[in-house]
Design a protein around this motif. Structure first.
Motif, mmCIF file in Angstrom:
data_model
loop_
_atom_site.group_PDB
_atom_site.id
_atom_site.type_symbol
_atom_site.label_atom_id
_atom_site.label_comp_id
_atom_site.label_asym_id
_atom_site.label_seq_id
_atom_site.Cartn_x
_atom_site.Cartn_y
_atom_site.Cartn_z
ATOM 1 N N ILE A 1 -21.972 49.155 9.648
ATOM 2 C CA ILE A 1 -20.500 49.167 9.662
ATOM 3 C C ILE A 1 -19.938 50.254 10.576
ATOM 4 N N ALA A 2 -18.686 50.060 10.930
ATOM 5 C CA ALA A 2 -17.891 51.112 11.574
ATOM 6 C C ALA A 2 -16.817 51.498 10.581
ATOM 7 N N THR A 3 -16.554 52.793 10.435
ATOM 8 C CA THR A 3 -15.424 53.184 9.599
ATOM 9 C C THR A 3 -14.148 53.015 10.422
ATOM 10 N N LEU A 4 -13.081 52.594 9.759
ATOM 11 C CA LEU A 4 -11.796 52.436 10.456
ATOM 12 C C LEU A 4 -10.801 53.481 9.975
ATOM 13 N N VAL A 5 -11.321 54.537 9.372
ATOM 14 C CA VAL A 5 -10.482 55.684 9.017
ATOM 15 C C VAL A 5 -10.959 56.864 9.841
ATOM 16 N N SER A 6 -10.060 57.788 10.035
ATOM 17 C CA SER A 6 -10.350 58.904 10.928
ATOM 18 C C SER A 6 -11.449 59.815 10.390
ATOM 19 N N LEU A 7 -12.248 60.366 11.304
ATOM 20 C CA LEU A 7 -13.209 61.403 10.928
ATOM 21 C C LEU A 7 -12.488 62.625 10.349
ATOM 22 N N SER A 8 -11.189 62.745 10.623
ATOM 23 C CA SER A 8 -10.457 63.910 10.119
ATOM 24 C C SER A 8 -10.278 63.876 8.608
ATOM 25 N N LEU A 9 -10.710 62.788 7.970
ATOM 26 C CA LEU A 9 -10.640 62.722 6.508
ATOM 27 C C LEU A 9 -11.930 62.222 5.891
ATOM 28 N N THR A 10 -12.997 62.136 6.682
ATOM 29 C CA THR A 10 -14.263 61.570 6.216
ATOM 30 C C THR A 10 -15.296 62.659 5.930
ATOM 31 N N PRO A 11 -15.705 62.843 4.657
ATOM 32 C CA PRO A 11 -16.734 63.839 4.363
ATOM 33 C C PRO A 11 -17.994 63.541 5.184
ATOM 34 N N LEU A 12 -18.499 64.574 5.854
ATOM 35 C CA LEU A 12 -19.590 64.373 6.805
ATOM 36 C C LEU A 12 -20.578 65.510 6.696
ATOM 37 N N HIS A 13 -21.846 65.144 6.708
ATOM 38 C CA HIS A 13 -22.898 66.160 6.744
ATOM 39 C C HIS A 13 -23.820 65.827 7.910
ATOM 40 N N ILE A 14 -24.002 66.789 8.810
ATOM 41 C CA ILE A 14 -24.870 66.554 9.975
ATOM 42 C C ILE A 14 -26.191 67.294 9.769
ATOM 43 N N GLU A 15 -27.264 66.529 9.799
ATOM 44 C CA GLU A 15 -28.619 67.095 9.674
ATOM 45 C C GLU A 15 -29.028 67.651 11.045
ATOM 46 N N ARG A 16 -28.779 66.830 12.053
ATOM 47 C CA ARG A 16 -29.282 67.149 13.381
ATOM 48 C C ARG A 16 -28.496 66.344 14.417
ATOM 49 N N ILE A 17 -28.177 66.970 15.547
ATOM 50 C CA ILE A 17 -27.552 66.219 16.644
ATOM 51 C C ILE A 17 -28.647 65.752 17.585
#
Ligand SMILES: NC(=O)c1ccc[n+]([C@@H]2O[C@H](COP(=O)([O-])OP(=O)(O)OC[C@H]3O[C@@H](n4cnc5c(N)ncnc54)[C@H](OP(=O)(O)O)[C@@H]3O)[C@@H](O)[C@H]2O)c1
Ligand SMILES: NC(=O)c1ccc[n+]([C@@H]2O[C@H](COP(=O)([O-])OP(=O)(O)OC[C@H]3O[C@@H](n4cnc5c(N)ncnc54)[C@H](OP(=O)(O)O)[C@@H]3O)[C@@H](O)[C@H]2O)c1
Lengths: 345, 345
Positions: free
Chosen positions: B113-129
């Motif tokens: 899926i693609a989210t259609l809400v902004s990353l500015s409100l999406t809880p996000l955890h980055i393990e690694r870039i």
């Protein structure tokens, strides 16, 4: 000074190339170009979002507000609040007319006018602050200002006290846009309905929505709600904090059987009220953000974030005929008039 | 975690009481509430205004962009650029469905899926870039994100490459709103017409304005103007800097016999383009600010400052059916498709 532009770009000191509103600093030397108007200023009406921010920052003290205003104007050549980005407007007396526009601008030296362009783009020099009126966001000064060739103004009316006219003209865009937006039978929500622009919008919304419509005012203060009810232009006065988005939505849902507002007018003077406006408006509805404390991204991404398909309008302070329209509201309603004269005259 | 709200307010750490978009910091622990969806993230599409700001700030270096993104996400629990206020969106794989919504949300574990809400409100955890794609504002990561109950999403299509779909879906609101705004025969100005959303808006404007309409694209770059002309959807490609307000107005006036634009769509990724949009639009016209670098006060007070009675719309990223609408443009136009696949696949 460079060749005088009708937009006043010749007054921009930095950054070069932008228009005066976007500029950090204007040339506020009070020697006018042939297409400018010089004004002896009597009173500044500071935009409510700006005044509220400064007043909170300095701790609600008139002398400290005066000092802050002097320092902003000295630094920027205009009363452009660097935190809120907003200005206000002024009243005064025409002191001099540039040769190129003297015959065509419709003014005489000595005429008393209000500027209808923001202080955030008006070159201003303050000689001395005479009085700060904390209760009405107005400051009496000795000083001068410049109006550009494209700058709008209104001659002050003879039948309305000047400081009342100043207060009304500052927010004249709001009732004019409300008149355009509201259709008979609609449900209209005015957030900050107890304030200056809010009261005018509630009154205008009542006229436009008519007896089959529903007008809802929101204020966090009991006394404002009480006053809204007394005037009788609202169907509901909801005592809710506009920054509590879910509370605003729930309160509006409760009085509309869950249908929410068709049109929402946001007239608050504090930040973070975008989401409450969005959640309280129905799918397909319209929101008019008149508040200068509105954040563009908070509105755009907030609506997207909750999947709300609403039309959101930036509160253009100008609409054709807005000054006459706003003053006429006072002329047609003795109740409105006595309220505003009581607060601002 | 508090009781899970459909809007995700239970994830807000500070300030309490606001919705996730307005929050400074979200709880990004990747343990979901019964009404949330957990996503294994593959690629972030950073909003162009945000990516451009970060890229300029760190000096156009992929490793430095990665470090900056990691630090923002670590501090805020979401990829919410503190300077621009904007976000972007993401694609990934459904990892887990909360018990309360598993049967009703229309998704299965494993769906892409693609989210259609902004990353500015999406809880996000980055393990690694894993990779920063400077040329397309995208970042491949190992990490997880959470979608709230009211958060919109789209299943990724099978007939369009995923990174192309991601790029298109990020700006899906723009062509959908263009379709609503433009009437046959109108003059439409697309500022930033050479970019991602700009190209989609130019294409959509051409369809809606029809053969009697006039579509004008603006870009400061010769190669973008050349490309606009090659595709043939514009009547005029004007090589002007959107931040030079008077130049934009003059260029548009020159190709419209002074009539200016009926509808202006602002799709740039840099600040200070509000006045150019206002001056180039006719009295009574409409301006759609899709750019996330738009300043609310600059637009509101700028229009007032020049006495321009225009309707200015905040670029809501969402409009009903916008995802399907945007993807269908690629399906109907092989030229558009090969352009986007060339840039983003
Ligand atoms: N777009 C334009 O061109 C333009 C021009 C002028 C002004 N404005 C803006 O329009 C807005 C209203 O101006 P105004 O002169 O009408 O201001 P105002 O008279 O101060 O009205 C603002 C109202 O909002 C109320 N309020 C404060 N906090 C609130 C909250 N948390 N929830 C709900 N209501 C709250 C205030 O109550 P209290 O007073 O009791 O605190 C007041 O009644 C300001 O943001 C101003 O900057 C825009
Ligand atoms: N409202 C929403 O929900 C939403 C959602 C997504 C994105 N956005 C915003 O929409 C805007 C466009 O996004 P996008 O993905 O289409 O960005 P994009 O592909 O980077 O397009 C921006 C275009 O503006 C051009 N540009 C740069 N400086 C310019 C100038 N001075 N004058 C005229 N044009 C200039 C760029 O040229 P170069 O690339 O050659 O520099 C580029 O073609 C961004 O501000 C983005 O943040 C909004």
């Amino acid at each position: 000074m460079n060749t005088p532009s009708p937009y006043g770009t010749h007054r921009v000191i930095e950054p070069l190339g932008v228009l005066p509103q976007a500029a950090w600093k204007l040339d506020a030397r009070m020697v006018i170009a042939p297409n400018e108007i010089l004004i002896d200023v009597q009173t500044l009406n500071i935009d409510s979002a700006s005044f509220t921010q400064i007043n909170n920052e300095v701790g609600h003290d008139a002398a400290a507000v005066a000092a802050k205003v002097l320092s902003i104007v000295a630094e920027r050549g205009k009363m452009h609040n660097p935190v809120t980005g907003s200005g206000g407007m002024l009243i005064g007396r025409v002191a001099q007319l540039g040769a190129d526009i003297a015959d065509t601008c419709g003014l005489q030296v000595g005429d008393r006018i209000a500027t209808l362009v923001s202080l955030s783009l008006t070159p201003l020099h303050i000689e001395r602050i005479q009085a700060v009126h904390l209760e009405r966001d107005q400051i009496d000064i000795e000083g001068q200002a410049v109006l550009f060739q494209t700058g709008l103004f209104a001659k002050l009316p003879h039948d309305i006290p000047e400081t009342t006219a100043l207060a009304i003209l500052d927010v004249a865009g709001a009732p004019a846009q409300t008149a355009r937006l509201v259709q008979p039978g609609q449900t209209v929500l005015v957030i900050g309905g107890g304030g200056k622009s809010g009261t005018l919008c509630v009154y205008e919304a009542r006229k436009r929505a008519g007896p089959t419509g529903c007008v809802i005012g929101v204020s966090p203060f009991a006394k404002d709600c009480e006053r809204m009810r007394q005037f009788g232009w609202v169907d509901h006065a909801l005592q809710v904090d506009a920054t509590d988005a879910v509370a605003v939505m729930n309160a509006v849902a409760a009085v509309t059987d869950g249908r929410l507002a068709d049109v929402t007018i946001n007239c608050v003077n504090i930040p973070h009220s975008e989401m409450g406006s969005i959640l309280a408006t129905r799918e397909g509805g319209k929101i008019y953000f008149f508040s200068m404390a509105t954040s563009f991204t908070a509105a755009a991404l907030g609506a997207e974030g909750v999947g709300k398909d609403v039309e959101m309008l930036v509160g253009n302070g100008y609409a054709r005929g807005h000054a006459e329209h706003a003053l006429n509201l006072l002329r047609e309603s003795p109740a409105l008039r006595s309220l505003f004269e009581g607060l601002y005259a």
